[in-house]
Design a protein around this motif. Structure first.
Motif, PDB file in Angstrom:
ATOM      1  N   MET A   1       0.843  -1.161   0.000  1.00  0.00           N
ATOM      2  CA  MET A   1       0.000   0.000   0.000  1.00  0.00           C
ATOM      3  C   MET A   1       0.903   1.243   0.000  1.00  0.00           C
ATOM      4  O   MET A   1       1.806   1.366   0.805  1.00  0.00           O
ATOM      5  N   ASN A   2       0.664   2.142  -0.910  1.00  0.00           N
ATOM      6  CA  ASN A   2       1.425   3.392  -1.008  1.00  0.00           C
ATOM      7  C   ASN A   2       0.731   4.482  -0.202  1.00  0.00           C
ATOM      8  O   ASN A   2      -0.443   4.765  -0.400  1.00  0.00           O
ATOM      9  N   ARG A   3       1.524   5.067   0.683  1.00  0.00           N
ATOM     10  CA  ARG A   3       0.996   6.191   1.455  1.00  0.00           C
ATOM     11  C   ARG A   3       1.592   7.486   0.910  1.00  0.00           C
ATOM     12  O   ARG A   3       2.745   7.513   0.498  1.00  0.00           O
TER      13      ARG A   3
END
Length: 172
Positions: A1-3
């Motif tokens: 997951m890219n934050r």
């Protein structure tokens, strides 16, 4: 997951409603305040008498002395580096009240007006530091100087001394 990265705001040209006071930027327990307090307590009338009247205005000897003492405390001896610090270092700016004597003025004061008076001033500083509890005259301080022995020119005498506190005068 890219934050998504979140950055703190940064605006160099942001105007402030009230500029900060230099006094607010120097902590209460900083050594520069000790230098200021001690040197405000010293009688420098004998040094003031070395100045002739007339001509252009001069920096007060108390300001120049504070600058030199604090510079020496910071192991800063070059008049050019001291001059630079008076423009860049907030502690020097606070101590000098924004005064910016050039390197020639600093050198002329050190080698001229202050030359014969430094021992007297130093003695007053040591006594005031003792009175105010920053320094004890019972303690022995060693600077780590190597002393050459008599037996052999390649032999050094090393003195083993535990570190002694300087009671707030050193910035650890």
């Amino acid at each position: 997951m890219n934050r998504k990265q979140v950055w703190k705001t940064y605006h160099q040209s942001q105007l402030s409603l009230l500029p900060p006071s230099y006094d607010d930027l120097v902590p209460d327990n900083h050594p520069v305040r000790i230098v200021d307090t001690i040197l405000e307590s010293i009688d420098l009338s004998f040094l003031e008498q070395k100045y002739r009247g007339g001509g252009t205005s001069s920096y007060h000897p108390k300001v120049l002395l504070k600058i030199l003492v604090y510079s020496y405390l910071r192991n800063l001896y070059s008049s050019r580096k001291i001059e630079q610090s008076l423009s860049e270092n907030i502690h020097f700016i606070w101590l000098s009240g924004g005064a910016k004597p050039d390197h020639n003025t600093i050198n002329n004061f050190r080698s001229g007006k202050l030359k014969d008076s430094f021992k007297e001033i130093f003695n007053q500083v040591v006594l005031l530091l003792n009175e105010q509890g920053y320094l004890s005259l019972k303690d022995i301080y060693v600077d780590g100087t190597k002393l050459e022995a008599n037996a052999n020119k390649y032999t050094f005498v090393w003195l083993k001394v535990s570190k002694l506190p300087v009671h707030g005068l050193r910035n650890n």
